[in-house]
Motif scaffolding. Structure first.
Motif, PDB file in Angstrom:
ATOM      1  N   UNK A  11       1.074  -1.278   0.001  1.00  0.00           N
ATOM      2  CA  UNK A  11      -0.188   0.111  -0.053  1.00  0.00           C
ATOM      3  C   UNK A  11       0.922   1.068  -0.014  1.00  0.00           C
ATOM      4  N   UNK A  12       2.233   1.235   0.512  1.00  0.00           N
ATOM      5  CA  UNK A  12       2.900   2.018   0.394  1.00  0.00           C
ATOM      6  C   UNK A  12       4.383   1.653  -0.201  1.00  0.00           C
ATOM      7  N   UNK A  13       4.887   2.453  -1.082  1.00  0.00           N
ATOM      8  CA  UNK A  13       6.187   1.942  -1.601  1.00  0.00           C
ATOM      9  C   UNK A  13       7.239   3.146  -1.613  1.00  0.00           C
ATOM     10  N   UNK A  14       8.372   2.927  -1.643  1.00  0.00           N
ATOM     11  CA  UNK A  14       9.479   3.946  -1.868  1.00  0.00           C
ATOM     12  C   UNK A  14       9.786   3.638  -3.466  1.00  0.00           C
ATOM     13  N   UNK A  15       9.935   5.118  -3.985  1.00  0.00           N
ATOM     14  CA  UNK A  15      10.015   5.073  -5.671  1.00  0.00           C
ATOM     15  C   UNK A  15      11.376   5.844  -5.843  1.00  0.00           C
ATOM     16  N   UNK A  16      11.826   5.750  -6.740  1.00  0.00           N
ATOM     17  CA  UNK A  16      13.002   6.636  -7.389  1.00  0.00           C
ATOM     18  C   UNK A  16      12.648   7.353  -8.654  1.00  0.00           C
ATOM     19  N   UNK A  17      12.851   8.590  -8.585  1.00  0.00           N
ATOM     20  CA  UNK A  17      12.842   9.233  -9.902  1.00  0.00           C
ATOM     21  C   UNK A  17      14.322   9.584 -10.727  1.00  0.00           C
ATOM     22  N   UNK A  26       8.733   8.269  -0.503  1.00  0.00           N
ATOM     23  CA  UNK A  26       7.413   7.602  -0.146  1.00  0.00           C
ATOM     24  C   UNK A  26       6.322   7.965  -0.998  1.00  0.00           C
ATOM     25  N   UNK A  27       5.604   6.776  -1.339  1.00  0.00           N
ATOM     26  CA  UNK A  27       4.427   6.878  -2.562  1.00  0.00           C
ATOM     27  C   UNK A  27       3.243   6.201  -1.962  1.00  0.00           C
ATOM     28  N   UNK A  28       1.909   6.496  -1.841  1.00  0.00           N
ATOM     29  CA  UNK A  28       0.873   6.031  -1.627  1.00  0.00           C
ATOM     30  C   UNK A  28       0.308   5.290  -2.864  1.00  0.00           C
ATOM     31  N   UNK A  29      -0.021   3.883  -2.845  1.00  0.00           N
ATOM     32  CA  UNK A  29      -0.546   2.936  -4.063  1.00  0.00           C
ATOM     33  C   UNK A  29      -1.828   3.508  -3.946  1.00  0.00           C
ATOM     34  N   UNK A 142       6.571  -1.352   0.785  1.00  0.00           N
ATOM     35  CA  UNK A 142       8.089  -1.212   0.240  1.00  0.00           C
ATOM     36  C   UNK A 142       8.640  -2.486  -0.243  1.00  0.00           C
ATOM     37  N   UNK A 143       7.679  -3.196  -0.933  1.00  0.00           N
ATOM     38  CA  UNK A 143       8.069  -4.558  -1.581  1.00  0.00           C
ATOM     39  C   UNK A 143       9.280  -4.343  -2.618  1.00  0.00           C
ATOM     40  N   UNK A 144       9.110  -3.208  -3.352  1.00  0.00           N
ATOM     41  CA  UNK A 144      10.205  -2.988  -4.444  1.00  0.00           C
ATOM     42  C   UNK A 144      11.520  -2.972  -3.878  1.00  0.00           C
ATOM     43  N   UNK A 145      11.726  -2.011  -2.816  1.00  0.00           N
ATOM     44  CA  UNK A 145      13.027  -1.808  -2.313  1.00  0.00           C
ATOM     45  C   UNK A 145      13.523  -2.812  -1.529  1.00  0.00           C
ATOM     46  N   UNK A 146      12.547  -3.558  -0.820  1.00  0.00           N
ATOM     47  CA  UNK A 146      13.111  -4.867  -0.037  1.00  0.00           C
ATOM     48  C   UNK A 146      13.616  -5.911  -1.141  1.00  0.00           C
ATOM     49  N   UNK A 147      12.989  -5.983  -2.294  1.00  0.00           N
ATOM     50  CA  UNK A 147      13.289  -6.971  -3.115  1.00  0.00           C
ATOM     51  C   UNK A 147      14.842  -6.656  -3.729  1.00  0.00           C
ATOM     52  N   UNK A 148      15.108  -5.488  -3.899  1.00  0.00           N
ATOM     53  CA  UNK A 148      16.446  -5.101  -4.393  1.00  0.00           C
ATOM     54  C   UNK A 148      17.549  -5.242  -3.171  1.00  0.00           C
ATOM     55  N   UNK A 149      17.136  -5.316  -2.072  1.00  0.00           N
ATOM     56  CA  UNK A 149      18.015  -5.246  -0.836  1.00  0.00           C
ATOM     57  C   UNK A 149      19.041  -6.585  -0.764  1.00  0.00           C
ATOM     58  N   UNK A 150      18.516  -7.683  -1.040  1.00  0.00           N
ATOM     59  CA  UNK A 150      19.146  -8.958  -1.215  1.00  0.00           C
ATOM     60  C   UNK A 150      20.385  -9.072  -2.197  1.00  0.00           C
ATOM     61  N   UNK A 151      19.831  -8.233  -3.232  1.00  0.00           N
ATOM     62  CA  UNK A 151      21.108  -8.223  -4.591  1.00  0.00           C
ATOM     63  C   UNK A 151      22.145  -7.291  -4.271  1.00  0.00           C
ATOM     64  N   UNK A 152      21.733  -6.280  -3.574  1.00  0.00           N
ATOM     65  CA  UNK A 152      22.843  -5.266  -3.163  1.00  0.00           C
ATOM     66  C   UNK A 152      23.687  -5.935  -2.221  1.00  0.00           C
ATOM     67  N   UNK A 153      23.035  -6.756  -1.178  1.00  0.00           N
ATOM     68  CA  UNK A 153      23.789  -7.438  -0.209  1.00  0.00           C
ATOM     69  C   UNK A 153      24.757  -8.352  -1.008  1.00  0.00           C
ATOM     70  N   UNK A 154      24.475  -8.864  -1.609  1.00  0.00           N
ATOM     71  CA  UNK A 154      25.237 -10.046  -2.554  1.00  0.00           C
ATOM     72  C   UNK A 154      26.669  -9.395  -3.177  1.00  0.00           C
ATOM     73  N   UNK A 155      26.441  -8.275  -3.744  1.00  0.00           N
ATOM     74  CA  UNK A 155      27.324  -7.511  -4.628  1.00  0.00           C
ATOM     75  C   UNK A 155      28.365  -7.147  -3.591  1.00  0.00           C
ATOM     76  N   UNK A 156      27.962  -6.573  -2.323  1.00  0.00           N
ATOM     77  CA  UNK A 156      28.967  -5.984  -1.433  1.00  0.00           C
ATOM     78  C   UNK A 156      30.066  -7.153  -0.926  1.00  0.00           C
TER      79      UNK A 156
END
Length: 158
Positions: A11-17, A26-29, A142-156
């Protein structure tokens, strides 16, 4: 024929522009809104001495959370009737902007309005949800941002 998988949004997501160099806004869906909206102030069109009108706005004013308040100009814009949440029809300027979800860019129409009395500076409407083939789970965030966190952690990791 196989249908593409739908991605889940909360219902709420963090988005990038990316074009505005803004991340984690922060964005409301809102499945009830057709057009997406972004918070702007000082919205005006300059015509004099220009070959084309120029729309100038202050994006996410400094009085709002996650704001940067810098001025942006647009030469591509439209003036449309938009029905607000209370049912009133208002004329608003609309721009096309790229919003990033799940690491993917989507070009979306955003109406420009003063959302200073709203909790979230960005509203994501149905036109984006259809385009990206999203389904909304109102119990999630925040499902979009959470989905990217594991990939970023693997790169580090070494």
């Amino acid at each position: 024929m196989k249908r593409p998988l739908k991605r889940l949004l909360g219902r709420r997501e963090l988005v990038d522009f990316p074009a505005f160099a803004l991340g984690g806004v922060e964005a409301k869906v809102d499945t009830g809104a057709y057009t997406s909206a972004i918070h702007c102030t000082d919205i005006h069109v300059e015509v004099a001495g220009r070959p084309r009108p120029v729309l100038t706005v202050r994006l996410l004013d400094p009085g709002h959370a996650d704001a940067d308040g810098r001025a942006l100009t647009f030469t591509e814009f439209a003036l449309r009737d938009i029905r607000s949440s209370n049912g009133e029809v208002q004329e608003r300027y609309v721009i096309r902007a790229v919003v990033r979800l799940y690491g993917e860019d989507f070009e979306v129409d955003f109406s420009l309005s003063d959302r200073s009395d709203m909790k979230y500076p960005v509203l994501l409407g149905r036109s984006l949800l259809r385009q990206g083939r999203f389904v909304v789970d109102v119990a999630k965030r925040n499902l979009s941002y959470k989905s990217l966190a594991p990939a970023a952690a693997r790169r580090v990791r070494p």
